[in-house]
Design an enzyme around this catalytic site. Structure first.
Site, PDB file in Angstrom:
ATOM      1  N   TRP A  75      20.187 -50.543 -38.009  1.00 26.82           N
ATOM      2  CA  TRP A  75      21.364 -49.903 -38.601  1.00 26.82           C
ATOM      3  C   TRP A  75      22.395 -49.542 -37.528  1.00 26.82           C
ATOM      4  O   TRP A  75      23.275 -48.729 -37.774  1.00 26.82           O
ATOM      5  CB  TRP A  75      20.944 -48.646 -39.364  1.00 26.82           C
ATOM      6  CG  TRP A  75      20.277 -48.929 -40.674  1.00 26.82           C
ATOM      7  CD1 TRP A  75      20.868 -48.961 -41.905  1.00 26.82           C
ATOM      8  CD2 TRP A  75      18.891 -49.200 -40.892  1.00 26.82           C
ATOM      9  NE1 TRP A  75      19.937 -49.262 -42.873  1.00 26.82           N
ATOM     10  CE2 TRP A  75      18.712 -49.418 -42.274  1.00 26.82           C
ATOM     11  CE3 TRP A  75      17.783 -49.318 -40.060  1.00 26.82           C
ATOM     12  CZ2 TRP A  75      17.477 -49.716 -42.846  1.00 26.82           C
ATOM     13  CZ3 TRP A  75      16.553 -49.620 -40.622  1.00 26.82           C
ATOM     14  CH2 TRP A  75      16.417 -49.809 -42.004  1.00 26.82           C
ATOM     15  N   CYS A 100      18.286 -52.090 -46.136  1.00 32.16           N
ATOM     16  CA  CYS A 100      17.526 -51.802 -47.355  1.00 32.16           C
ATOM     17  C   CYS A 100      17.576 -52.917 -48.385  1.00 32.16           C
ATOM     18  O   CYS A 100      16.570 -53.257 -49.000  1.00 32.16           O
ATOM     19  CB  CYS A 100      17.968 -50.469 -47.956  1.00 32.16           C
ATOM     20  SG  CYS A 100      19.592 -50.475 -48.748  1.00 32.16           S
ATOM     21  N   HIS A 117      20.945 -46.997 -52.000  1.00 29.81           N
ATOM     22  CA  HIS A 117      19.694 -47.422 -51.381  1.00 29.81           C
ATOM     23  C   HIS A 117      18.980 -48.354 -52.350  1.00 29.81           C
ATOM     24  O   HIS A 117      18.939 -48.099 -53.551  1.00 29.81           O
ATOM     25  CB  HIS A 117      18.808 -46.222 -51.044  1.00 29.81           C
ATOM     26  CG  HIS A 117      17.489 -46.604 -50.444  1.00 29.81           C
ATOM     27  ND1 HIS A 117      17.385 -47.466 -49.369  1.00 29.81           N
ATOM     28  CD2 HIS A 117      16.214 -46.271 -50.784  1.00 29.81           C
ATOM     29  CE1 HIS A 117      16.112 -47.622 -49.060  1.00 29.81           C
ATOM     30  NE2 HIS A 117      15.382 -46.923 -49.904  1.00 29.81           N
ATOM     31  N   ASP A 140       8.908 -49.490 -51.996  1.00 25.69           N
ATOM     32  CA  ASP A 140      10.062 -49.410 -51.092  1.00 25.69           C
ATOM     33  C   ASP A 140       9.635 -49.723 -49.659  1.00 25.69           C
ATOM     34  O   ASP A 140       9.007 -48.896 -48.993  1.00 25.69           O
ATOM     35  CB  ASP A 140      10.683 -48.017 -51.159  1.00 25.69           C
ATOM     36  CG  ASP A 140      11.999 -47.924 -50.394  1.00 25.69           C
ATOM     37  OD1 ASP A 140      12.367 -48.917 -49.741  1.00 25.69           O
ATOM     38  OD2 ASP A 140      12.657 -46.875 -50.457  1.00 25.69           O
ATOM     39  N   ASN A 184      16.804 -37.294 -57.716  1.00 29.08           N
ATOM     40  CA  ASN A 184      17.037 -36.104 -58.547  1.00 29.08           C
ATOM     41  C   ASN A 184      17.001 -34.792 -57.774  1.00 29.08           C
ATOM     42  O   ASN A 184      16.749 -33.732 -58.359  1.00 29.08           O
ATOM     43  CB  ASN A 184      16.008 -36.041 -59.685  1.00 29.08           C
ATOM     44  CG  ASN A 184      16.525 -35.254 -60.870  1.00 29.08           C
ATOM     45  OD1 ASN A 184      17.715 -34.947 -60.966  1.00 29.08           O
ATOM     46  ND2 ASN A 184      15.640 -34.906 -61.785  1.00 29.08           N
ATOM     47  N   ASP A 211      18.669 -31.557 -55.807  1.00 34.97           N
ATOM     48  CA  ASP A 211      19.904 -30.780 -55.890  1.00 34.97           C
ATOM     49  C   ASP A 211      20.525 -30.647 -54.497  1.00 34.97           C
ATOM     50  O   ASP A 211      19.817 -30.595 -53.486  1.00 34.97           O
ATOM     51  CB  ASP A 211      19.628 -29.383 -56.452  1.00 34.97           C
ATOM     52  CG  ASP A 211      19.318 -29.416 -57.942  1.00 34.97           C
ATOM     53  OD1 ASP A 211      19.501 -30.483 -58.559  1.00 34.97           O
ATOM     54  OD2 ASP A 211      18.888 -28.378 -58.474  1.00 34.97           O
ATOM     55  N   GLU A 234      21.058 -35.488 -67.120  1.00 35.45           N
ATOM     56  CA  GLU A 234      21.406 -34.468 -66.130  1.00 35.45           C
ATOM     57  C   GLU A 234      21.776 -33.154 -66.812  1.00 35.45           C
ATOM     58  O   GLU A 234      22.612 -33.109 -67.715  1.00 35.45           O
ATOM     59  CB  GLU A 234      22.580 -34.951 -65.285  1.00 35.45           C
ATOM     60  CG  GLU A 234      22.718 -34.236 -63.955  1.00 35.45           C
ATOM     61  CD  GLU A 234      21.653 -34.650 -62.961  1.00 35.45           C
ATOM     62  OE1 GLU A 234      20.857 -33.778 -62.575  1.00 35.45           O
ATOM     63  OE2 GLU A 234      21.620 -35.826 -62.574  1.00 35.45           O
ATOM     64  N   GLU A 266      15.221 -32.223 -67.844  1.00 32.13           N
ATOM     65  CA  GLU A 266      15.545 -32.533 -66.462  1.00 32.13           C
ATOM     66  C   GLU A 266      15.321 -31.327 -65.570  1.00 32.13           C
ATOM     67  O   GLU A 266      14.784 -31.439 -64.459  1.00 32.13           O
ATOM     68  CB  GLU A 266      17.001 -33.023 -66.372  1.00 32.13           C
ATOM     69  CG  GLU A 266      17.394 -33.588 -65.016  1.00 32.13           C
ATOM     70  CD  GLU A 266      18.081 -32.563 -64.135  1.00 32.13           C
ATOM     71  OE1 GLU A 266      18.215 -32.789 -62.921  1.00 32.13           O
ATOM     72  OE2 GLU A 266      18.480 -31.501 -64.678  1.00 32.13           O
ATOM     73  N   TYR A 324      26.591 -47.015 -44.471  1.00 33.88           N
ATOM     74  CA  TYR A 324      26.277 -46.748 -45.879  1.00 33.88           C
ATOM     75  C   TYR A 324      25.117 -45.773 -46.034  1.00 33.88           C
ATOM     76  O   TYR A 324      24.896 -45.228 -47.112  1.00 33.88           O
ATOM     77  CB  TYR A 324      25.968 -48.067 -46.602  1.00 33.88           C
ATOM     78  CG  TYR A 324      24.556 -48.577 -46.413  1.00 33.88           C
ATOM     79  CD1 TYR A 324      23.579 -48.359 -47.377  1.00 33.88           C
ATOM     80  CD2 TYR A 324      24.191 -49.294 -45.273  1.00 33.88           C
ATOM     81  CE1 TYR A 324      22.286 -48.833 -47.212  1.00 33.88           C
ATOM     82  CE2 TYR A 324      22.911 -49.769 -45.099  1.00 33.88           C
ATOM     83  CZ  TYR A 324      21.958 -49.540 -46.074  1.00 33.88           C
ATOM     84  OH  TYR A 324      20.681 -50.007 -45.904  1.00 33.88           O
TER      85      TYR A 324
END
Length: 763
Positions: free
Chosen positions: A303, A338, A397, A420, A460, A462, A509, A514, A597
């Site tokens: 990267w 990625c 990603h 991943d 997800n 915060d 959301e 959620e 990115y």
């Protein structure tokens, strides 16, 4: 990660490696008799098992006697098998079969088969020391009753016996090891034993079977099987949430040498043969071995923006060249990021028979401390404290998903699993991630296997703002709940359109489901107590001491038009007030950074501060100009930029925090097929490119590849003048009928992620 005492050998790349000692089921036991007469040249001591690892053909006593049943030739019906097993597209020297489905074998014998006197069985071997207990030596006996057989066991039935030709239907187990087997035949007659030589035995690959209900990768929908198994070209999405772009990717899972490379990958990961029957263990090895961070896997990540020792990640158009290079050298290929890791992992899984697809998550968080929050640290003036920033938020990603049952988990967590291979954090001491069930990610069940906590934070978490106080301690001042994990995308089934699958990863959301998922997940994070208190507050609500007046100032950031590479950029900062009577004096700090990115800042293109006076119930827009001369020299891969606005309202002490990511629109390559494509005949591909920059491009490279044509081609152009246009032509030779997809990319130090494509029909 794996037991070091392993069995290898099904790929042919394992000479000199260690192997387990095996305890084998001898033929006399497999045939259910007390023991055959000893064959000439193989006289084991009394009581010792007859070892199928002996690599010679036995010569029974009285070799010329007609009673000895010898097998002169073993023919497997390739044409019908490929059709029924959905493996017609594999360009392989060996037959590729899907486990759980039968296949036909024709045996040429020394005399007619006598069912009452002759005993015969097929034998399959994998590895250097096959063992019945490990499933690497598989005896396949003849059966009289087809309908009484256990569907999960091996067996063979006689289809036809005509003269010296015996036709069999071999039933395979849906629990079979995935890899390359040798197929032998053994006979027992009147105490005489005969076995075909292993070194002359035909080889077949067995792979997973999503068409078989008893296979762990079974997928019920034919349309989805065609998309996620048989489709060899797809889309990978990139850009920003407000400017989603797509590029085609040549998975090439059927190309010559790719399946061999995938088996080599499992050998490289030291996965025992007996562990290669499970898509769970195989996909976990794939997530570790597609990157080279700690195990000399397929791709070296980079990267830095410095790619002089390899191929820039954005130049790759598919997985084939990468995997063939890895197979040839057994060394990591340079370089990947990625979306390249995602594309290669999808290829490996599809080639092995596991339904898979690439996924892109926009506004993807990287939680470095397992808190399950994306933490931003600011000083007393609301300016970002870079030295304290450990977490990051990527513009996007990409990862792969594999479809499988999860017998190792409670019911309900089968289906799509995140796999991943991008090396971000370690899992059990290795740079890998997954398989993580998407259903568990959605519901915040982060304590199951594997790595669900990390994936949950990506989609997800915060965003929590922490301010440095006078006492040197940080206090949480604000939390945003809907800025991470948006527009999660993949290619739609049977369509060229993008499908938004965000609902599969998270509930709506702000909904109760959620919030429950977030709370459930955060209880298992590194800050469960503190974060539990944050969850009780509203979006943007202060979490420190309450202010004397409510918040009544709002702000937005907008980029004028579509920002294009090489041109000046105009940005609007809009500040408004909902106050009924009071003016508001807002001090703003504006910073525009050029970044990768991944969210890592490369350099600052603009920085400034000013004060805005906002009348009651009105708004003010301030326009900022960012010339190419300011940002151009700083640009890196993918031309991403981050605009950060922080500040305070003088009258109420209300904090102002806004960030907007955008990318510059890049030029495209124009591709044209010259002539009518015909199998086996050369055609010309013309590439046209216009340089949009007010400066010369030097050392420009082009990478071209086509589905079903040949390996990728590289072309060099010494320079392209400022505002200039270049045309190049390259010959390719289509090797199969149908749709021909041609993909090309450009790479140089000043421009990245420039690509183009075209399609044609080959007759």
């Amino acid at each position: 990660m794996w037991d070091m005492d392993f069995v290898v050998g099904d790929s042919g790349f394992d000479k000199g490696r260690k192997s387990r000692t095996s305890t084998l089921v001898p033929l006399d036991i497999a045939f259910g008799c007390e023991g055959p007469e000893i064959c000439e040249g193989v006289s084991p001591p009394s009581g010792q098992d007859l070892d199928p690892n002996i690599g010679t053909t036995f010569k029974p006593r009285g070799i010329g006697e007609p009673s000895v049943l010898q097998v002169w030739k073993v023919n497997i019906d390739h044409g019908e098998a490929k059709k029924t097993h959905h493996t017609e597209d594999y360009d392989s020297a060996y037959l590729v079969l899907r486990r759980g489905f039968p296949f036909k074998v024709e045996l040429i014998l020394s005399r007619p088969f006598e069912p009452t006197a002759d005993r015969l069985q097929m034998e399959l071997f994998i590895g250097s020391r096959p063992s019945f207990e490990h499933g690497t030596y598989i005896p396949v006996p003849l059966e009289d009753d087809l309908h009484s057989r256990e569907t999960r066991l091996w067996g063979a039935t006689v289809l036809k016996s005509e003269g010296n030709v015996l036709s069999l239907l071999v039933h395979t187990s849906p629990k079979c090891i995935v890899g390359k087997f040798q197929v032998c035949v053994a006979t027992l007659c009147h105490g005489y034993l005969f076995r075909t030589a292993r070194h002359h035995a035909p080889n077949v690959y067995f792979i997973f079977n999503p068409w078989c209900p008893d296979d762990l990768v079974y997928m019920a929908s034919e349309a989805e099987r065609c998309e996620y198994i048989l489709q060899d070209v797809g889309h990978i999405y990139y850009g920003t949430a407000d400017d989603i772009m797509q590029r085609s990717w040549n998975f090439g899972q059927f190309d010559f040498g790719i399946l061999d490379a995938c088996i080599l990958l499992l050998d490289q990961g030291k996965l025992p043969l007996q562990g290669r029957d499970s898509p769970v263990t195989i996909s976990r090895v794939v997530s570790a071995l597609v990157n080279s961070k700690d195990d000399n896997g397929v791709l070296e990540g980079n990267w830095s923006g410095m790619y002089g020792l390899g191929t820039p990640p954005e130049a790759w158009n598919g997985s084939t060249a990468i995997l063939l290079d890895f197979r040839a050298t057994r060394r990591p290929v340079a370089y990947g990021q990625c979306w390249v890791f995602s594309g290669v992992a999808t290829t490996v899984l599809r080639s092995l028979g596991i339904p898979s697809r690439p996924i892109t998550n926009f506004e993807s968080a990287h939680d470095a401390d397992a808190s399950l929050s994306f933490d931003v640290f600011v000083d007393e003036n609301m300016e970002i404290l870079k030295d304290h920033m450990k977490d990051s938020k990527w513009n996007y990603h990409s990862w792969a998903e594999g479809w499988m049952a999860r017998p190792d988990l409670p019911l309900g967590y089968g289906g799509w699993q995140v796999v991943d291979p991008t090396p971000q954090e370690t899992s059990e001491g290795v740079y890998c991630c997954g398989p993580a069930p998407v259903n568990a990610v959605r519901d915040g069940i982060v304590y199951l296997k594997y790595d669900i906590k990390f994936v949950f934070a990506e989609v997800n978490s915060d965003k929590v703002y922490w301010q440095l106080g006078a006492d040197g301690r940080f206090k949480a001042i604000c939390v945003d709940r809907n800025v991470v994990g948006v527009k999660i995308s993949t290619k739609a089934v049977g369509s060229e359109e993008r499908e938004d699958i965000t609902h599969q990863y998270k509930h709506t959301e702000g909904s109760e489901k959620e919030r429950i998922a977030v709370e459930m997940a955060c209880r298992h994070g590194s800050k469960p107590g503190l974060y539990g208190r944050l969850l009780e507050r509203g979006v943007g609500e202060p979490l420190a001491d309450p202010r004397p007046q409510p918040d009544d100032v709002w702000s937005t950031i907008a980029v004028q038009g579509i920002p294009e590479m090489g041109r000046d950029i105009t940005v609007g900062l809009r500040v408004g007030s909902t106050s009924e009577s009071a003016w508001r004096h807002v001090t703003l700090h504006v910073r525009c950074d050029v970044m990768y990115y991944t969210g890592v800042v490369h350099g600052c293109a603009h920085k400034g501060s000013f004060t805005v006076e906002v009348p009651p119930k009105q708004d003010i827009t301030t326009w900022l100009q960012l010339p190419y001369s300011a940002y151009g020299p700083l640009l890196v891969t993918q031309a991403a930029m981050l605009l950060t606005v922080t500040g305070r309202v003088g009258e109420t002490n209300q904090p102002i925090m806004q960030q907007k990511t955008f990318r510059l629109r890049l030029p495209r390559l124009n591709l044209k097929v010259l002539g009518e494509p015909v199998v086996g005949r050369d055609i010309l591909i013309e590439i046209t490119f216009h340089n949009p920059l007010p400066e010369e491009l030097s050392d420009v490279g082009f990478l071209l590849e086509a589905t079903g044509a040949q390996e990728s081609r590289r072309m060099q152009q010494r320079s392209i003048a400022a505002g200039g246009t270049v045309r190049l032509q390259e010959r390719i030779t289509p090797r199969r009928r149908g749709v021909l997809k041609v993909l090309a990319s450009l790479y140089c130090s000043r421009l990245h992620l420039v690509h183009g494509e075209t399609t044609a029909i080959v007759r």
